[in-house]
Design an enzyme around this catalytic site. Sequence first.
Site, short mmCIF file in Angstrom:
data_model
loop_
_atom_site.label_atom_id
_atom_site.label_comp_id
_atom_site.label_asym_id
_atom_site.label_seq_id
_atom_site.Cartn_x
_atom_site.Cartn_y
_atom_site.Cartn_z
N THR A 1 0.83 -1.21 0.00
CA THR A 1 0.00 0.00 0.00
C THR A 1 0.87 1.25 0.00
OG1 THR A 1 -1.73 -1.14 1.24
CG2 THR A 1 -1.81 1.26 1.24
N TRP B 1 2.69 1.61 -3.28
CA TRP B 1 1.76 1.93 -4.37
C TRP B 1 1.57 3.44 -4.48
CZ3 TRP B 1 -2.80 4.58 -4.75
CH2 TRP B 1 -3.57 4.38 -5.91
N HIS B 2 1.57 4.11 -3.33
CA HIS B 2 1.33 5.55 -3.33
C HIS B 2 2.49 6.33 -3.91
CE1 HIS B 2 -2.06 4.65 -0.69
NE2 HIS B 2 -2.50 5.85 -0.99
N GLY B 3 3.69 5.76 -3.85
CA GLY B 3 4.81 6.51 -4.39
C GLY B 3 6.09 5.70 -4.33
#
Lengths: 366, 471
Positions: B321, B324-326
């Site tokens: 997670t 995934w965001h960066g």
Amino acid sequence: MKRKISMLLLTAAFLVVLFGPHILWGMLSDRLETESVEKRTLAALPDFALETLEEYPKAFEAYYNDHLPFRNLLIRLYNSLQVHLFRTSSHENVILGEDGWLFYASRTDGTTMECYDGSVLFSDEELKRIEDSLVGMQERLAEQGIEFVVFIAPNKERMYSEYLPDYLGEQAEECMLNQVLTLLKERTSIRVVYPYDDLMAYKQAYPEQNLYYKTDTHWNDMGGYIGARALLSELGIDIAPLDQLDTTAIDGDDGDLTGMLNAAGMMEKGFSKKVITNTPNHVQPVEENYNGRMEYMSEGAPQKKVFIRRDSFSTAMIPYLRENLSHSIFMHYIEYDAQQVWEEKPDVFVLEIVERYLRWLRNPVL
Amino acid sequence: MLFSSLFFLWVFLPVVLLGSRILPRRWVNPFLTAASLFFYAWGEPLYVLIMLTSIAVNYTCGLSLDRAASEDGRKTVLTVGVVINLLLLFCFKYLGLFVQTLNSALAVAGIGAALRVPEIALPIGISFFTFQGMSYVVDVYRREVQAQKRPMVVALYISFFPQLIAGPIVRYKDICEQIESRRMTLEQFAQGVRRFIYGLGKKVLISNVMAKSVDALYALDISREMDGVMAWCAAIMYAFQIYYDFSGYSDMAIGLGKMFGFEFLENFNYPYLSRSIREFWRRWHISLSTWFREYVYIPLGGNRKGVKRTYLNLLIVFFLTGIWHGAGYGFILWGLYHGFFSVVERLGFGRVLKQHPVFSRIYLLIVVLFGWVFFRVENLADALFAIKRMIMPWAYAVQRPIEEFVTPHAVLIGVCAFVGMGVIQQLLKRFNLDERLRFSVLEIIYLMFVLLLSIAALASNTYNPFIYFKF
């Protein structure tokens, strides 16, 4: 049923807002104000070509954003709301002072706030550089028999600090201006004209008469007159003090800060006055290029040829300097070229600089 | 192209709305697909090819899965499909980070050579559409849906402009029926308008305003120029910024979907009202947690392989997670930070939280707030400087007056942001006013006010004046 009507209403209103602006704009644009106060060329419609296809969307959106339907109206509306309702400046470089006063907070166009709060100071090495560059200028000029005067115009934030918002605090004693003044006084023999005391004295005597514009960074003609008088005095020329003269109101154009803020009710420079000097001297313009060279001859004025490397603060002084000097040349720093000084061989070379540009002194201009 | 732009509002959207209404029924989906591809290409003129590749790959995999004879064959196709999607994502998003990490590892191992870190521009939305593509392939493999024979339908599913750029991540099975047959009613359209306007206001009037102050604060040299008050203001305003930005964009996506007859699932449910990190992840970016649960957590065994394995699975999911965001260590740390608290709550702390409604809310807000600092200030050292200033504000001398960064406007918006993060919604519900106000004349006036103010704000953002004329 009532709910269905509201839904219809909302839908209709939304569609009007979506489709309406372009249609309305097509019909009304001729009659609405589209003049720009933004001080830049608005983006042009990009050419549609295969080679530049990759950049086209961005370029087109830039064009679209600069030519929105009702753009001026919308911007004015939002900015006015911010300024008047939220008491917040709509531009990061404009400070909302009290009583409608606007101030400049720039880090790239000079350093106003750092000059005020002393958060940036010259290092010893930089002070040495300034000393060397100015003394060097003085010597090179002296070799040609030219006198040298440094003229520093105070920042508006210094003159009218009582209108700055409280959170900015008091002026710092230790600041770049004082560093330079101390340096020049104690380590050099350079003549400095810094008309702060004269300006303050007049301001205290006549507090309702602003010497700087409320919504512009510059001093007005009255402030400029006091500055000019101080400079002329240093050159041995006396002119009447301001309070002995009459003034007349003149049309004020936009202030440099008003366009940045773009809020209703604050779009004018205000309080523009011309000082009536009743001079017997006849001024003849030789050249008048605001961003470049302005040159005047004045019949009947004291014999002195003065060359001033200037910035925008000379503008308010020029009317009063030129009529009291037989030959005056004002070169804006934008087009200034040291060579011209040697060619002109003036009696006096003046380096006129506003306080927020003091960091330029680190590099010699001659 | 951004939803929060006047080009979208006044040019793209009207044209697409008009087209979707006046074209014959069977042309509408192709038209929406074409419009969506245009929408993407407008922002990414070259990278649109990546999206087309993704569509082609996933469509082909879907068909192959249907046609494959053996279970082994199906497994192969699934693997190929997932790998290609992940490879796309890896190459365009994570390659730089991977090479950087490799170089660090090599340095630690004493090997001098360092690989050149590639600088690849990130195709916008790639994290969203690759995940949607994978979900299609996996759902077909699991026989939860039938493979789509018409490429245009797969194209529309993957590229549909409302959810393409910023989600919600839509699962194919939730949408395939709607693609084939949906009715566009006035009621749904009006609901879409309402949702869209709230989303637009959240983004433009709240998030963007918060962002101004946050950016100015975090642009400073934190170790030397930031004091305790500044650190707290930056963190709180960022917490508002990211919530209103992300949920606002989801609102606009859901609203736009409705305008075209589609019902997307909710993506946010007032996450700052949560009483535990577990609950937070049921309310924040719901479509992402759902995706990870469906396609990672449960396949790994979920909580069915013993306690220790559950915690490991949780940490894996939170690691993913985060990343995934960066593509950065700050994001990974943020993910694991949330994972840590998730595990702690399962170790018994969760029961404590359940018994203390006030404490649990404060706990949640503090944990999430500090987590956002790692998320926003990607550089770990700087993030720790900021956090130290938040924990011991008295130890740091005041650097600059806070008014320089937090304007009266920002304060007002901050208050609105706090009230709007679930507080007023709960209050209205408590007094049964929420149903009465919905689509009332009052709300419609309010909605139009928000819409017009947002438009004015967007126009004002295009204003870029100079003090002297810029030559």
